[in-house]
Design a protein around this motif. Structure first.
Motif, PDB file in Angstrom:
ATOM      1  N   GLU A  81       0.381 -23.560  -5.058  1.00 35.71           N
ATOM      2  CA  GLU A  81      -1.022 -23.638  -5.462  1.00 35.71           C
ATOM      3  C   GLU A  81      -1.941 -23.627  -4.240  1.00 35.71           C
ATOM      4  OE1 GLU A  81      -2.025 -26.708  -8.194  1.00 35.71           O
ATOM      5  OE2 GLU A  81      -0.387 -26.243  -9.572  1.00 35.71           O
TER       6      GLU A  81
ATOM      7  N   LYS B 244       5.472 -15.196  -7.117  1.00 33.39           N
ATOM      8  CA  LYS B 244       5.164 -16.625  -7.186  1.00 33.39           C
ATOM      9  C   LYS B 244       3.693 -16.891  -6.896  1.00 33.39           C
ATOM     10  CE  LYS B 244       9.753 -18.252  -5.821  1.00 33.39           C
ATOM     11  NZ  LYS B 244      10.532 -18.893  -4.737  1.00 33.39           N
TER      12      LYS B 244
ATOM     13  N   ILE C 225       1.573 -15.645  -9.841  1.00 35.06           N
ATOM     14  CA  ILE C 225       1.606 -16.581 -10.971  1.00 35.06           C
ATOM     15  C   ILE C 225       0.732 -17.794 -10.684  1.00 35.06           C
ATOM     16  CG2 ILE C 225       3.097 -18.188 -12.231  1.00 35.06           C
ATOM     17  CD1 ILE C 225       5.352 -16.108 -11.955  1.00 35.06           C
ATOM     18  N   ALA C 226       0.837 -18.307  -9.461  1.00 35.31           N
ATOM     19  CA  ALA C 226       0.038 -19.476  -9.089  1.00 35.31           C
ATOM     20  C   ALA C 226      -1.451 -19.162  -9.137  1.00 35.31           C
ATOM     21  CB  ALA C 226       0.444 -19.959  -7.693  1.00 35.31           C
TER      22      ALA C 226
ATOM     23  N   ALA D 127      -2.907 -16.870 -10.983  1.00 37.10           N
ATOM     24  CA  ALA D 127      -3.326 -16.643 -12.373  1.00 37.10           C
ATOM     25  C   ALA D 127      -3.431 -17.947 -13.170  1.00 37.10           C
ATOM     26  CB  ALA D 127      -2.344 -15.693 -13.066  1.00 37.10           C
ATOM     27  N   SER D 128      -2.673 -18.953 -12.746  1.00 41.99           N
ATOM     28  CA  SER D 128      -2.638 -20.194 -13.525  1.00 41.99           C
ATOM     29  C   SER D 128      -3.467 -21.322 -12.918  1.00 41.99           C
ATOM     30  CB  SER D 128      -1.189 -20.661 -13.691  1.00 41.99           C
ATOM     31  OG  SER D 128      -0.575 -20.875 -12.438  1.00 41.99           O
ATOM     32  N   LEU D 129      -4.198 -21.031 -11.844  1.00 45.45           N
ATOM     33  CA  LEU D 129      -5.020 -22.072 -11.220  1.00 45.45           C
ATOM     34  C   LEU D 129      -6.083 -22.587 -12.191  1.00 45.45           C
ATOM     35  CD1 LEU D 129      -5.773 -20.951  -7.555  1.00 45.45           C
ATOM     36  CD2 LEU D 129      -4.494 -22.964  -8.297  1.00 45.45           C
ATOM     37  N   GLU D 130      -6.193 -23.888 -12.265  1.00 44.18           N
ATOM     38  CA  GLU D 130      -7.199 -24.498 -13.130  1.00 44.18           C
ATOM     39  C   GLU D 130      -7.905 -25.626 -12.389  1.00 44.18           C
ATOM     40  OE1 GLU D 130      -5.214 -25.848 -16.596  1.00 44.18           O
ATOM     41  OE2 GLU D 130      -5.017 -23.865 -17.488  1.00 44.18           O
TER      42      GLU D 130
ATOM     43  N   ARG E  46       6.023 -29.467 -19.788  1.00 44.51           N
ATOM     44  CA  ARG E  46       4.664 -28.901 -19.787  1.00 44.51           C
ATOM     45  C   ARG E  46       4.675 -27.376 -19.764  1.00 44.51           C
ATOM     46  NH1 ARG E  46       3.493 -33.258 -16.125  1.00 44.51           N
ATOM     47  NH2 ARG E  46       3.384 -31.871 -14.318  1.00 44.51           N
ATOM     48  N   GLU E  47       5.830 -26.789 -19.411  1.00 44.34           N
ATOM     49  CA  GLU E  47       5.944 -25.334 -19.297  1.00 44.34           C
ATOM     50  C   GLU E  47       6.641 -24.693 -20.490  1.00 44.34           C
ATOM     51  OE1 GLU E  47       4.847 -23.458 -16.636  1.00 44.34           O
ATOM     52  OE2 GLU E  47       3.954 -25.257 -15.746  1.00 44.34           O
TER      53      GLU E  47
ATOM     54  N   ASN F 173       7.154 -24.087 -24.658  1.00 44.60           N
ATOM     55  CA  ASN F 173       6.482 -24.209 -25.949  1.00 44.60           C
ATOM     56  C   ASN F 173       7.386 -24.909 -26.959  1.00 44.60           C
ATOM     57  OD1 ASN F 173       8.003 -22.213 -27.649  1.00 44.60           O
ATOM     58  ND2 ASN F 173       7.168 -20.744 -26.196  1.00 44.60           N
TER      59      ASN F 173
END
Length: 338
Positions: A14, A42, A45-46, A48-51, A258-259, A261
């Protein structure tokens, strides 16, 4: 006026993603050109998923980078040491290790490393007529998930033989590796940067099998057992299977959940024993655990292949988190960082 809370240090991937998104598209693109496919994936993905990236997060990452640059200069320090220090500071010791190898070890490699950018089906077509020992060397050089998928496109009769050869491969002479590299390079184009003469081995075989569909994995292991029962047991001991999630600590299980479903988790737990189910329930909120129990009880009969596929999907997530240093996986052969 209230003081601003301290910024919680984010995981290495991250921090890299935040840095990349802070330097602009053109600079980030230039940096990515120098990374291998796994690193690009990697970081992508990091990114794209940053929040909820705060100003404090950005300042912390840029400050860290600035300190690295100020502390290390090209004057009075070798280029290799400079690269190692920057990567370790930016990514952390474990995550940087593989990237350092790619950049600094045998940096003349081309053909083998270029394969990592190819589709597994294309790799299989390229190597299917080669001697099985050559195929074993090539697959040993790939990342386990890519090697596993490539293996599925090769004839069934070859698969167990190749796994046997991978498991008993104890390295290859640099000259032979260079020759193979040059042969592959004649069929490929692209700039790459890594080579290692020590490839293969029981752990490599186990890693590849971990990514294969359960029925195929079982068939290969049966064939290996018929040839060498002791080797079969050694491979099995190093494989990480769904039941081994019992050995993951509670914090790791919580991160994993958390990852994943709910539908996948329900399917996977249909084939799990009570002890593993209880571990999963224990690491969920009371309400979430009650809902999961209800879903399991109401779920009708399911195909074994669907259960195995769900378990493989969760294991793939677990390995991804382990590779980024977020959880620790312990296989049957003992605790190991994957």
């Amino acid at each position: 006026m209230a003081t601003e809370p301290a910024v919680k240090k984010r995981p290495g991937a991250e921090r890299v993603a935040i840095f990349m998104m802070s330097i602009g598209e053109e600079c980030a693109a230039e940096v990515l050109k120098h990374l291998g496919p796994k690193e690009v994936q990697k970081i992508g993905i990091a990114m794209a998923s940053l929040e909820r990236v705060t100003r404090g997060d950005i300042d912390e990452v840029l400050k860290e980078f600035s300190e690295v640059i100020q502390d290390q200069t090209a004057l009075g320090i070798g280029a290799d040491d400079y690269v190692r220090n920057v990567l370790r500071s930016a990514l952390g010791e474990e995550k940087a290790a593989g990237l350092i190898d790619r950049i600094l070890i045998g940096r003349n490699s081309k053909g083998l490393e270029a394969l990592k950018w190819l589709d597994p089906r294309a790799i299989a077509e390229m190597i299917r007529h080669e001697h099985p020992q050559i195929v074993a060397v090539v697959l040993s050089h790939l990342d386990p998930d890519q090697a596993a998928e490539t293996l599925t496109y090769l004839p069934d009769r070859m698969q167990s033989d190749i796994i046997l050869r991978i498991a008993t491969l104890d390295g290859i002479q640099p000259a032979a590796l260079q020759e193979l590299d040059e042969i592959l390079e004649s069929q490929l184009s692209g700039k790459t940067t890594a080579k290692s003469s020590r490839i293969g081995g029981v752990q490599t075989a186990a890693n590849i099998l971990n990514f294969m569909e359960a029925s195929r994995e079982s068939a290969i292991m049966d064939s290996v057992k018929q040839v060498d029962e002791d080797l079969s047991e050694r491979i099995q001991e190093l494989m990480f299977v769904f039941a081994n999630l019992l050995d993951v600590d509670d914090r790791g299980i919580q991160r994993l959940l958390r990852e994943v479903n709910t539908e996948t988790l329900v399917l996977a737990l249909k084939g799990a024993d009570e002890e593993l189910r209880d571990k999963i329930f224990k690491n969920m909120s009371k309400r979430a655990a009650e809902m999961l129990r209800e879903d399991l009880e109401s779920k009708g009969p399911v195909r074994v292949s669907d259960v195995e596929a769900a378990q493989k999907e969760i294991l793939a997530v677990a390995r991804r988190l382990a590779e980024s240093g977020e959880i620790i996986l312990a296989g049957k052969g003992g605790e190991a960082m994957l």
